[in-house]
Design a protein around this motif. Structure first.
Motif, PDB file in Angstrom:
ATOM      1  N   TRP A 101     -16.662 -29.604  63.694  1.00  0.00           N
ATOM      2  CA  TRP A 101     -16.812 -30.665  62.697  1.00  0.00           C
ATOM      3  C   TRP A 101     -15.943 -31.876  63.034  1.00  0.00           C
ATOM      4  CZ3 TRP A 101     -20.604 -31.335  59.374  1.00  0.00           C
ATOM      5  CH2 TRP A 101     -21.423 -30.240  59.099  1.00  0.00           C
ATOM      6  N   ASN A 102     -14.771 -31.669  63.606  1.00  0.00           N
ATOM      7  CA  ASN A 102     -13.921 -32.795  64.026  1.00  0.00           C
ATOM      8  C   ASN A 102     -14.607 -33.616  65.116  1.00  0.00           C
ATOM      9  OD1 ASN A 102     -11.776 -32.654  62.334  1.00  0.00           O
ATOM     10  ND2 ASN A 102     -10.294 -32.049  63.885  1.00  0.00           N
ATOM     11  N   ASN A 103     -15.405 -32.966  65.936  1.00  0.00           N
ATOM     12  CA  ASN A 103     -16.139 -33.636  67.000  1.00  0.00           C
ATOM     13  C   ASN A 103     -17.380 -34.339  66.444  1.00  0.00           C
ATOM     14  OD1 ASN A 103     -17.977 -33.978  69.303  1.00  0.00           O
ATOM     15  ND2 ASN A 103     -16.406 -32.855  70.434  1.00  0.00           N
ATOM     16  N   PHE A 104     -18.043 -33.718  65.459  1.00  0.00           N
ATOM     17  CA  PHE A 104     -19.308 -34.247  64.931  1.00  0.00           C
ATOM     18  C   PHE A 104     -19.126 -35.414  63.955  1.00  0.00           C
ATOM     19  CE2 PHE A 104     -22.551 -34.089  61.519  1.00  0.00           C
ATOM     20  CZ  PHE A 104     -23.651 -34.490  62.259  1.00  0.00           C
ATOM     21  N   MET A 105     -18.222 -35.289  62.996  1.00  0.00           N
ATOM     22  CA  MET A 105     -18.137 -36.253  61.891  1.00  0.00           C
ATOM     23  C   MET A 105     -17.937 -37.709  62.335  1.00  0.00           C
ATOM     24  SD  MET A 105     -19.024 -34.819  59.151  1.00  0.00           S
ATOM     25  CE  MET A 105     -18.481 -35.884  57.807  1.00  0.00           C
ATOM     26  N   PRO A 106     -17.069 -37.999  63.293  1.00  0.00           N
ATOM     27  CA  PRO A 106     -16.917 -39.408  63.688  1.00  0.00           C
ATOM     28  C   PRO A 106     -18.189 -40.003  64.313  1.00  0.00           C
ATOM     29  CG  PRO A 106     -15.081 -38.094  64.521  1.00  0.00           C
ATOM     30  CD  PRO A 106     -16.101 -37.137  63.988  1.00  0.00           C
ATOM     31  N   LYS A 107     -19.087 -39.144  64.795  1.00  0.00           N
ATOM     32  CA  LYS A 107     -20.283 -39.613  65.498  1.00  0.00           C
ATOM     33  C   LYS A 107     -21.556 -39.517  64.655  1.00  0.00           C
ATOM     34  CE  LYS A 107     -18.466 -38.353  70.050  1.00  0.00           C
ATOM     35  NZ  LYS A 107     -17.102 -38.245  69.720  1.00  0.00           N
ATOM     36  N   ARG A 108     -21.475 -38.955  63.461  1.00  0.00           N
ATOM     37  CA  ARG A 108     -22.704 -38.718  62.691  1.00  0.00           C
ATOM     38  C   ARG A 108     -23.430 -39.988  62.291  1.00  0.00           C
ATOM     39  NH1 ARG A 108     -22.199 -37.393  56.430  1.00  0.00           N
ATOM     40  NH2 ARG A 108     -20.797 -39.074  55.918  1.00  0.00           N
ATOM     41  N   LYS A 109     -22.716 -41.103  62.145  1.00  0.00           N
ATOM     42  CA  LYS A 109     -23.357 -42.375  61.781  1.00  0.00           C
ATOM     43  C   LYS A 109     -24.226 -42.924  62.915  1.00  0.00           C
ATOM     44  CE  LYS A 109     -21.721 -42.744  57.614  1.00  0.00           C
ATOM     45  NZ  LYS A 109     -22.578 -42.311  56.520  1.00  0.00           N
ATOM     46  N   GLU A 110     -24.095 -42.344  64.121  1.00  0.00           N
ATOM     47  CA  GLU A 110     -24.960 -42.739  65.240  1.00  0.00           C
ATOM     48  C   GLU A 110     -26.381 -42.221  65.047  1.00  0.00           C
ATOM     49  OE1 GLU A 110     -23.209 -41.455  68.943  1.00  0.00           O
ATOM     50  OE2 GLU A 110     -21.256 -42.297  68.410  1.00  0.00           O
ATOM     51  N   ILE A 111     -26.560 -41.263  64.149  1.00  0.00           N
ATOM     52  CA  ILE A 111     -27.889 -40.699  63.871  1.00  0.00           C
ATOM     53  C   ILE A 111     -28.545 -41.612  62.839  1.00  0.00           C
ATOM     54  CG2 ILE A 111     -29.175 -38.681  63.095  1.00  0.00           C
ATOM     55  CD1 ILE A 111     -26.624 -37.019  63.855  1.00  0.00           C
TER      56      ILE A 111
END
Length: 160
Positions: free
Chosen positions: A31-41
């Protein structure tokens, strides 16, 4: 423990995954890896977050907490036209699910899972099916807040 039985229509997800076991839990790292990048979706359907487990077909036969499985952090999307770099796609196929609500801190989720697998499931007319297990963390999800809520979806099939 109350369950809502639902027939799920196929869902398309985009997210990140990691191999882990119950002994070597890497959920925080994922989740630490995913959350900062989720707005790219860009083509998300809503703000819900999905925490999924994809187990091998015999994962729970002779249960071994050291056996690995795929853990996903994802969001639901309309289509796969724009998949961000370093993200993957996953389809949750149509099927029957038992849906439970976990009330309280995420850190106490194991109590709800225990009640599902040790009490509800053995006394139900269902068996666990071989499809992804997932939790939906919507607007009522507040991580470790005592007032947090999340839905737990367990794939099921009739015993007969």
């Amino acid at each position: 423990m109350e369950a809502r039985i639902e027939t799920l229509n196929e869902k398309k997800l985009i997210g990140k995954r990691i191999e882990m076991s119950f002994i070597e839990n890497k959920t925080f790292q994922l989740w630490n890896n995913f959350m900062p990048k989720r707005k790219e979706i860009k083509n998300t359907i809503n703000e819900n977050l999905y925490s999924l487990e994809v187990f091998s077909p015999a994962h729970f036969d002779n249960f071994d907490p050291g056996r690995t499985f795929q853990k996903w952090a994802a969001v639901e999307v309309k289509n796969y036209e724009d998949v961000p770099l370093n993200m993957e796609t996953l389809i949750i196929p149509d099927g029957l699910y038992a849906v439970f609500v976990h009330y309280g801190p995420a850190s106490e989720g194991h109590k709800t899972y225990h009640a599902i697998f040790a009490e509800w499931l053995p006394n139900s007319e269902y068996l666990v099916d071989d499809r992804p297990h997932f939790a939906v963390m919507g607007h009522k999800y507040k991580n470790d807040d005592p007032k947090s809520e999340e839905e737990i979806w367990i794939p099921i099939k009739n015993r007969n």
